[in-house]
Design a protein around this motif. Structure first.
Motif, short mmCIF file in Angstrom:
data_model
loop_
_atom_site.label_atom_id
_atom_site.label_comp_id
_atom_site.label_asym_id
_atom_site.label_seq_id
_atom_site.Cartn_x
_atom_site.Cartn_y
_atom_site.Cartn_z
N VAL A 14 27.60 -28.88 32.91
CA VAL A 14 28.33 -30.14 32.68
C VAL A 14 29.76 -29.88 32.26
O VAL A 14 30.68 -30.59 32.66
CB VAL A 14 27.60 -30.98 31.61
CG1 VAL A 14 28.40 -32.24 31.27
CG2 VAL A 14 26.20 -31.37 32.09
N SER A 15 29.98 -28.85 31.45
CA SER A 15 31.31 -28.58 30.92
C SER A 15 32.31 -28.18 31.99
O SER A 15 33.52 -28.26 31.79
CB SER A 15 31.25 -27.48 29.85
OG SER A 15 30.91 -26.23 30.42
N LYS A 16 31.85 -27.77 33.17
CA LYS A 16 32.75 -27.34 34.24
C LYS A 16 33.42 -28.51 34.95
O LYS A 16 34.38 -28.32 35.68
CB LYS A 16 31.99 -26.50 35.27
CG LYS A 16 31.54 -25.14 34.74
CD LYS A 16 31.07 -24.23 35.87
CE LYS A 16 29.82 -24.76 36.54
NZ LYS A 16 29.29 -23.80 37.53
N TYR A 17 32.90 -29.72 34.72
CA TYR A 17 33.40 -30.88 35.46
C TYR A 17 33.88 -31.96 34.48
O TYR A 17 33.08 -32.74 33.97
CB TYR A 17 32.32 -31.45 36.37
CG TYR A 17 31.75 -30.43 37.33
CD1 TYR A 17 32.37 -30.20 38.55
CD2 TYR A 17 30.61 -29.70 37.01
CE1 TYR A 17 31.85 -29.25 39.44
CE2 TYR A 17 30.09 -28.77 37.88
CZ TYR A 17 30.71 -28.53 39.10
OH TYR A 17 30.21 -27.60 39.97
N GLU A 23 23.59 -35.31 38.77
CA GLU A 23 22.37 -34.59 38.41
C GLU A 23 22.06 -33.49 39.42
O GLU A 23 21.64 -32.39 39.05
CB GLU A 23 21.23 -35.59 38.33
CG GLU A 23 19.93 -35.05 37.77
CD GLU A 23 18.89 -36.16 37.64
OE1 GLU A 23 17.86 -36.05 38.33
OE2 GLU A 23 19.14 -37.11 36.88
N ASP A 24 22.28 -33.78 40.73
CA ASP A 24 22.01 -32.78 41.76
C ASP A 24 22.89 -31.55 41.58
O ASP A 24 22.42 -30.41 41.75
CB ASP A 24 22.23 -33.38 43.15
CG ASP A 24 21.15 -34.39 43.53
OD1 ASP A 24 20.08 -34.36 42.90
OD2 ASP A 24 21.39 -35.18 44.45
N ARG A 25 24.17 -31.76 41.26
CA ARG A 25 25.08 -30.64 41.06
C ARG A 25 24.68 -29.82 39.82
O ARG A 25 24.73 -28.59 39.83
CB ARG A 25 26.52 -31.14 40.92
CG ARG A 25 27.53 -30.08 40.50
CD ARG A 25 27.58 -28.91 41.45
NE ARG A 25 28.14 -29.29 42.73
CZ ARG A 25 28.32 -28.44 43.75
NH1 ARG A 25 27.93 -27.17 43.62
NH2 ARG A 25 28.82 -28.85 44.90
N ILE A 26 24.27 -30.52 38.75
CA ILE A 26 23.81 -29.81 37.56
C ILE A 26 22.61 -28.95 37.89
O ILE A 26 22.50 -27.80 37.45
CB ILE A 26 23.46 -30.81 36.43
CG1 ILE A 26 24.70 -31.59 35.99
CG2 ILE A 26 22.87 -30.06 35.23
CD1 ILE A 26 24.39 -32.73 35.03
#
Length: 250
Positions: free
Chosen positions: A22-25, A31-34
């Motif tokens: 999460v901290s990268k964005y 949710e899919d990217r996480i």
């Protein structure tokens, strides 16, 4: 990368993976990217995101994306961070005390000693009377046994060499061999119990706080007349351990 089979949320490692993702964005992440970045399947990810939102580490935006919440502000340096962390932990303990209807304890193994660092008690949920210093009760108390399970055999022996096994009640284990056998045979996801081994009239349960190199545990105590509530309360304790462990890790 598949997570090892374990109690949900019991390993803070999975929580940290999600926070890193999460901290990268900064503008929010789906949710899919996480799931792709953290390597966690939906069955693990969705409950973890719910937990992190409830604890303030992650916030869900109106469009369903996730961003970091306000809780990471506790990562600041110095005494202010320490006070904020202690206050946060105390609020969590107070809520847990009210939820399980029992006194709740946060304990850590620091510099070779058992230390009860915080307690949540009340008029209807009194703490156990410390009639023998907790530092000398590793073999008899739920807290002590739970901390010993997280040490290797040499660490256990070294501790018991400094704090000799003593009989506190008729139920106290006084054999080192039997004690170690029971500690080793206990499944890691099952709470440690103290059924009047430390004090007559009191039953206790403890679960480990797996937080990096920290050796800690979360525990509760009940008068023996409420012993029928112990296992259910211990399971609630187990489920609520992850937020405490996360705070200790960060």
């Amino acid at each position: 990368m598949k997570p090892e089979p374990t109690t949900p949320f019991h390993s803070v490692r999975y929580v940290l993976r999600v926070l890193e993702a999460v901290s990268k964005y900064g503008g929010g992440v789906t949710e899919d990217r996480i799931a792709r970045d953290s390597g966690l399947p939906p069955g693990h990810l969705v409950p973890l995101l719910t937990l992190l939102c409830r604890e303030g580490y992650v916030e869900r935006l109106a469009d369903g994306a996730y961003v970091l919440g306000n809780a990471p502000a506790l990562l600041g340096p110095g005494s202010a961070r320490r006070r904020a962390l202690e206050a946060r932990l105390q609020r969590g303990l107070d809520e847990l005390r009210d939820s399980v209807g029992a006194a709740v304890y946060l304990s850590r193994y620091i510099d070779g000693e058992i230390r009860v660092t915080q307690i949540a008690e009340g008029p209807l949920t009194p703490a156990v009377h410390e009639w023998v210093d907790f530092r000398s009760t590793a073999h008899a108390s739920a807290i002590g046994k739970c901390l010993l399970t997280q040490l290797d055999r040499n660490g256990r022996r070294e501790h018991l060499a400094r704090h000799r096994i003593a009989r506190f009640t008729s139920r106290t284990i006084t054999s080192e061999r039997l004690l170690f056998s029971r500690l080793d045979s206990r499944p890691p996801t099952v709470p440690v119990l103290d059924l009047q081994e430390y004090a007559v009239g009191t039953v206790c349960a403890a679960v480990p706080l797996t937080a990096g190199s920290t050796v800690g545990c979360l525990a509760l105590s009940l008068p023996v007349e409420y012993a029928h509530r112990l296992r259910a309360a211990a399971e609630t304790l187990n489920r609520r351990a992850a937020p405490m462990a996360l705070s200790l890790t960060l």
